[in-house]
Design an enzyme around this catalytic site. Structure first.
Site, mmCIF file in Angstrom:
data_model
loop_
_atom_site.group_PDB
_atom_site.id
_atom_site.type_symbol
_atom_site.label_atom_id
_atom_site.label_comp_id
_atom_site.label_asym_id
_atom_site.label_seq_id
_atom_site.Cartn_x
_atom_site.Cartn_y
_atom_site.Cartn_z
ATOM 1 N N CYS A 60 -4.173 1.237 4.838
ATOM 2 C CA CYS A 60 -3.801 2.617 4.499
ATOM 3 C C CYS A 60 -3.078 2.628 3.152
ATOM 4 O O CYS A 60 -2.474 1.627 2.760
ATOM 5 C CB CYS A 60 -2.879 3.299 5.495
ATOM 6 N N TRP B 282 -6.831 4.105 7.131
ATOM 7 C CA TRP B 282 -7.710 3.111 7.747
ATOM 8 C C TRP B 282 -7.251 3.056 9.187
ATOM 9 O O TRP B 282 -6.223 2.486 9.510
ATOM 10 C CB TRP B 282 -7.531 1.769 7.039
#
Ligand code: F6R
Length: 612
Positions: free
Chosen positions: A2, A76
Site C-alpha cells: 500500500c 494492496w
C-alpha cells in the site's frame, strides 16, 4: 504494501496527492482514494475508486478544490476484497476523522467488537476502519491526543496518517515498523510511505523511527515518542536519488529490490501464520477446506512457470509431512489431459497474479469434475482467488519485476506451512515434531538474510560465465524443482539457453553435453540424496565440466570438485529450496546485467499471462 501520501501547505492539494499516488502505484493498485478538507465546507471530502489511480482520476474528473490539506492511499488488499468501500481513506462513523494506513492491525477484530458494543457501526471489511473509528471515539477536539491513545491499543506492524474535520490545519502520523517519511518544503510539509511520492516537491526528508508520532503542520512538524511523549529532534537528510531510483528503494531494478525483500516477506508470512501458541493459522481457509485437507485421498498441484516449480516442491512437502499422494502438473497440460478427478480429490492452484489464463481454465475444469479447489494466491481479490472454493494468500506484496522472485519463496513457505498443517490434521506429525518444524521455519528469514550475504560471491561466478550461451542446472529431491526454477530464471532474463535436470537423469543422456566449456550449476545442500549428488558431480568433473556448486556452509567435500562454491546455511531439507532460490536468482540477475538486459521487463514476457 500500500502507498500513503499526505500534504499540508498552501498549494492545491488534490493534484499533489494524485501525483504522489501515481508514483506509489507500484506498491499496490487494487483501489485508491483521497480525503481533503474544503475550508469553506469544513467537511472531509472523500473520493474513492476500485482499480488504479487512473480510475480515481476519472471519478474526480478534473475536480478543483480549494483544499490545502489532505491524505491519499493506493491499496494492496489484505483485509477485504478490493472495492470502493474497502478503499482508503476510511472515516469514523461521524465523518470527523479520516485515516490512510499501511500494514495490519492484528487485534482489529477485538477492537471492532468493542466499538460495535458501544453502538458504532462499521462500513468496510478492513482493519483500517478500526483505526479511524477508535481515533474518532477518543477524539475530544485534540487529534494528536486521540491518535496517541488509540495507537497504544493497536497490535501489529503499521503506519498511518489521520486528518480531523475539526482541526483542519494539521495531520497526525504514526510509524510502527512500516515506513513513513516526512518531506520538508517551504511553508508546506508532506508525509509518505516512500520518498518517491514526494521527490518532485522536496529532497529534504526526515525518516521516522518506530513508535514516533508526528504532528505535521504547514510551517512546522513536531515529533514525539508515542509512549513517553518526549520530543524527538531529528535532522533532515537530503535525498540524492532520482524519482525512478527512489521507487526502487535505491536499487537499480525492481527485481533486485524484490530479491532483497525476501527476508522481510518470509518474516511477515510467519508472523501472520504462526500464532503465539505455535499453531499454524490460515485465516481465509475455512472449515470445508480443512475437512478436505484432512480426508483427501490425492492432491494435485496445478500452476504455470515458476508457480509450477513451487507446486513440484509442494508435492514433496505433502508426501513427506501429510503422507498424501500428490502430483504437480502444469495447468496447460492438466486442462487438456481429461484428469481423473472427482469428489474427495483436492486440486491446489498456485498463482502469483491470480489471473493466469491456463490456471484459471484448470480451476474451472477441476470444479466441473467435482474436485475441491484451493487457490494459493498472491494478489488479493484476483479472479482465481474469487473463483476457487477456498483461498490461502501468500502475502508477498506486489511484485513488479516480471521474473518472479519473492512471490516464489513466499509460495514455498506458504506450502510448507500448509503441508505441516495438513500433516497435523491427518495425525501424521507428532506434537513435538510439529513444534520443531515451527521453530525451524521461524529461523528461515534470518537464514535467507545470511544467504544473501553469502551470495555476494555470485558476482565472480557471473563474471566467469556471462558470455556462455548454454547452462545446465542439476538437483535432486526437493532441489530438482530448484534446478528447473534456476534455469527458468536464467532463460527469461538473460536469453541464454538453460536446462534444468534431475541429477540422476544425467547419465541417461545429458551427460553427452559435458566438456570443459559446459557450466553446470549443481544444487547440493545437506539432504537425503547428498551422497548421490556428490557422485553426479564427480561424473561431471571427470568430464571436465565447470561445476558451480550451491552447498551447505561447512561442506568439506564440495570444494575440490567445484570451480566455485556458493554457500547457504544449514537447514532441514524441506526449507532448502527457499535458500537455494536466492543464489540462483542473483546469478541470473547478474548475468543479465552483464549482458545489458532489461531485467525488469525481459523481452516477449508479461507479468500476468491472461491468454492461453
Ligand atoms: C517466471 C514467471 C512465470 C510465472 C507464470 C505463472 O519468473 O514469473 O513463469 O510464474 O507465468 O504466473 P502466475 O504465478 O501469476 O500464475
Amino acid at each position: 504494501m500500500c502507498g500513503i501520501v499526505g500534504y499540508v501547505g498552501t498549494r492545491e492539494t488534490i493534484p499533489i496527492l494524485l501525483d504522489g499516488l501515481e508514483r506509489l502505484e507500484y506498491r499496490g493498485y487494487d483501489s485508491a482514494g483521497i480525503a481533503c478538507i474544503d475550508p469553506a465546507e469544513k467537511n472531509i471530502r472523500l473520493f474513492k475508486a476500485k482499480g488504479k489511480i487512473a480510475d480515481l482520476k476519472s471519478i474526480l474528473n478534473g475536480f478543483k478544490s480549494p483544499a490545502r490539506i489532505g491524505i491519499g492511499h493506493t491499496r494492496w488488499a489484505t483485509h477485504g476484497v478490493p472495492s470502493t468501500i474497502n478503499a482508503h481513506p476510511h472515516l469514523g462513523a461521524k465523518g470527523r476523522i479520516a485515516v490512510v494506513h499501511n500494514g495490519i492491525v492484528e487485534n482489529y477484530r477485538e477492537l471492532k467488537s468493542e466499538l460495535e458494543r458501544k453502538g458504532i457501526q462499521f462500513k468496510s471489511e478492513t482493519d483500517t476502519e478500526v483505526i479511524a473509528q477508535l481515533i474518532e471515539y477518543y477524539d475530544r477536539g485534540n487529534l494528536s491526543k486521540a491518535v496517541r491513545r488509540a495507537a497504544m491499543r493497536f497490535e501489529g506492524y503499521l503506519a498511518f496518517v489521520a486528518l480531523s474535520r475539526d482541526e483542519p490545519n494539521y495531520l497526525v502520523a504514526l510509524k510502527r515498523s512500516n515506513p513513513l517519511v516526512i518531506g520538508i518544503g517551504k511553508g508546506e510539509h508532506f508525509v509518505a510511505s516512500d520518498v518517491s511520492a514526494i521527490l518532485p516537491y522536496t529532497k529534504q526528508v526526515i525518516y521516522l523511527d518506530d513508535e514516533e508520532l508526528v504532528e505535521v503542520r504547514a510551517k512546522e512538524i513536531q515529533i514525539t515518542n508515542l509512549k513517553s511523549q518526549k520530543k524527538v529532534t531529528k535532522k533532515p537528510c537530503t535525498i540524492k536519488w532520482s524519482i525512478d531510483q527512489a521507487q526502487k528503494g535505491g536499487y537499480p531494478d525492481f527485481m533486485l529490490k524484490e530479491i532483497y525483500e525476501q527476508p522481510h516477506v518470509l518474516q511477515e508470512i510467519l508472523r501472520k501464520r504462526i500464532s503465539k501458541s505455535h499453531q499454524i493459522e490460515f485465516d481465509t481457509l475455512g472449515q470445508e477446506a480443512s475437512r478436505h485437507l484432512k480426508s483427501a485421498k490425492k492432491i494435485c498441484f496445478v500452476s504455470c512457470g515458476t508457480a509450477y516449480h513451487a507446486g513440484m516442491v509442494g508435492q514433496y512437502m505433502f508426501e513427506e509431512f501429510a503422507h498424501l499422494s500428490a502430483t504437480a502438473i502444469v495447468a496447460s497440460e492438466f486442462r487438456y489431459s481429461d484428469p481423473i478427478l472427482g469428489k474427495g480429490d483436492l486440486v491446489i492452484l498456485i498463482t502469483q497474479s491470480g489471473e493466469t489464463a491456463d490456471t484459471l481454465a484448470a480451476l474451472r475444469e477441476a470444479k466441473e469434475k467435482g474436485a475441491f479447489t484451493l487457490a494459493v494466491v498472491n494478489v488479493v481479490g484476483s479472479t482465481i482467488a474469487r473463483e476457487a472454493d477456498a483461498v490461502v494468500y501468500t502475502h508477498a506484496g506486489s511484485e513488479i519485476g516480471v521474473a518472479s522472485t519473492k512471490a516464489y519463496t513466499a509460495q514455498l513457505m506458504t506450502l510448507a506451512l500448509l503441508a505441516f498443517y495438513t500433516g497435523k490434521l491427518r495425525g501424521k506429525i507428532s506434537r513435538a515434531d510439529f513444534r520443531r518444524l515451527i521453530l525451524e521455519a521461524k529461523e528461515i528469514p534470518n537464514q535467507v538474510k545470511k544467504t544473501l550475504e553469502y551470495a555476494k560471491g555470485v558476482n565472480q561466478v557471473a563474471k566467469l560465465l556471462y558470455q556462455k550461451r548454454n547452462f545446465l542446472y542439476l538437483g535432486r529431491g526437493y532441489n530438482f524443482p530448484s534446478a528447473l526454477e534456476g534455469s527458468l530464471k536464467l532463460k527469461e532474463i538473460t536469453y541464454a539457453h538453460a536446462h534444468g535436470y534431475a541429477a540422476g537423469e544425467m547419465k541417461h543422456g545429458p551427460i553427452a553435453l559435458i566438456d570443459d566449456t559446459q557450466p553446470v550449476i549443481c544444487l547440493i545442500p545437506e539432504s537425503k540424496t547428498y551422497v548421490k549428488m556428490l557422485s553426479n558431480i564427480e561424473e561431471i568433473r571427470a568430464r571436465e565440466g565447470i561445476v558451480i556448486a550451491i552447498a551447505t556452509y561447512g561442506d568439506r567435500n564440495i570444494g575440490r570438485l567445484s570451480s566455485h562454491v556458493v554457500h547457504i546455511p544449514s537447514q532441514r531439507e524441506v526449507f532448502s529450496p527457499i535458500l537455494t532460490a536466492i543464489p540462483l536468482q542473483i546469478l541470473a540477475y547478474q548475468i543479465a546485467v552483464l549482458n545489458s538486459r532489461d531485467v525488469d521487463k525481459p523481452r516477449n514476457l508479461a507479468k500476468s499471462v491472461t491468454v492461453e
